[in-house]
Design an enzyme around this catalytic site. Structure first.
Site, PDB file in Angstrom:
ATOM      1  N   ASP A 118     105.447   5.652   5.559  1.00  0.00           N
ATOM      2  CA  ASP A 118     106.473   5.303   4.577  1.00  0.00           C
ATOM      3  C   ASP A 118     105.796   5.081   3.240  1.00  0.00           C
ATOM      4  O   ASP A 118     104.715   4.489   3.174  1.00  0.00           O
ATOM      5  CB  ASP A 118     107.218   4.038   5.003  1.00  0.00           C
ATOM      6  CG  ASP A 118     108.135   4.259   6.189  1.00  0.00           C
ATOM      7  OD1 ASP A 118     108.549   5.414   6.429  1.00  0.00           O
ATOM      8  OD2 ASP A 118     108.460   3.275   6.870  1.00  0.00           O
ATOM      9  N   ASP A 140     113.520   9.279   6.715  1.00  0.00           N
ATOM     10  CA  ASP A 140     114.446   8.159   6.881  1.00  0.00           C
ATOM     11  C   ASP A 140     115.762   8.431   6.155  1.00  0.00           C
ATOM     12  O   ASP A 140     116.845   8.178   6.685  1.00  0.00           O
ATOM     13  CB  ASP A 140     113.832   6.864   6.343  1.00  0.00           C
ATOM     14  CG  ASP A 140     112.578   6.435   7.085  1.00  0.00           C
ATOM     15  OD1 ASP A 140     112.389   6.849   8.251  1.00  0.00           O
ATOM     16  OD2 ASP A 140     111.772   5.693   6.493  1.00  0.00           O
TER      17      ASP A 140
END
Length: 155
Positions: A117, A136
């Site tokens: 991330d 995501d």
């Protein structure tokens, strides 16, 4: 189903390419943070071993394989649902977006043991401590698209 697979492939490739670009090429894994348009858009390296917002991140190595398994089951369920209901148009595109994003995060877990991330967005005096990635966004957008557009084809 062709539209689903093309969309999934595009989302998967874009997700993996951005992760490589940011994590490897820009060396975010070592640098840790790069301000792009502060505070609105920043790159903040976070290895997510759990699920959203780091939930279940302390569950050990079994968690990694459980989360991979859950993602694969969700992908299979979406594919079954789309085929069973003979979905068309935007529903197929939405399913492809979801599948491509889910596969992107599965590959991260297989290669790195965690999801890479790196996107961090804050606004209006509120500091967001969490990072996310394009996969995501794709999973979320694909799920919303399926909710909005999934209608079975009439016989």
């Amino acid at each position: 189903m062709r539209g689903l697979w093309i969309t999934a492939a595009i989302v998967f490739v874009v997700d993996q390419a951005t992760k490589w670009l940011v994590v490897q090429y820009l060396n975010l894994k070592e640098v840790g943070a790069i301000d792009v348009i502060p505070p609105i858009l920043n790159l903040r390296m976070a290895w997510n071993e759990g699920i959203n917002f780091g939930l279940f991140s302390d569950a050990g190595d079994a968690r990694r394989w459980i989360l991979i398994g859950v993602a694969v089951v969700i992908i299979a369920a979406v594919l079954y649902w789309v085929r069973r209901d003979r979905m068309q148009g935007l529903a197929l595109i939405s399913a492809g977006v979801l599948v491509g994003g889910a596969l992107g995060n599965v590959i991260d877990r297989l290669i790195y043991g965690a999801v890479a991330d790196f996107l961090n967005m804050s606004c209006c005096g509120i500091q967001n401590p969490y990072s996310f990635n394009l996969a995501d966004i794709a999973v979320f957008a694909g799920a919303i698209g399926l909710i909005l557009f999934a209608k079975p084809q009439q016989d």
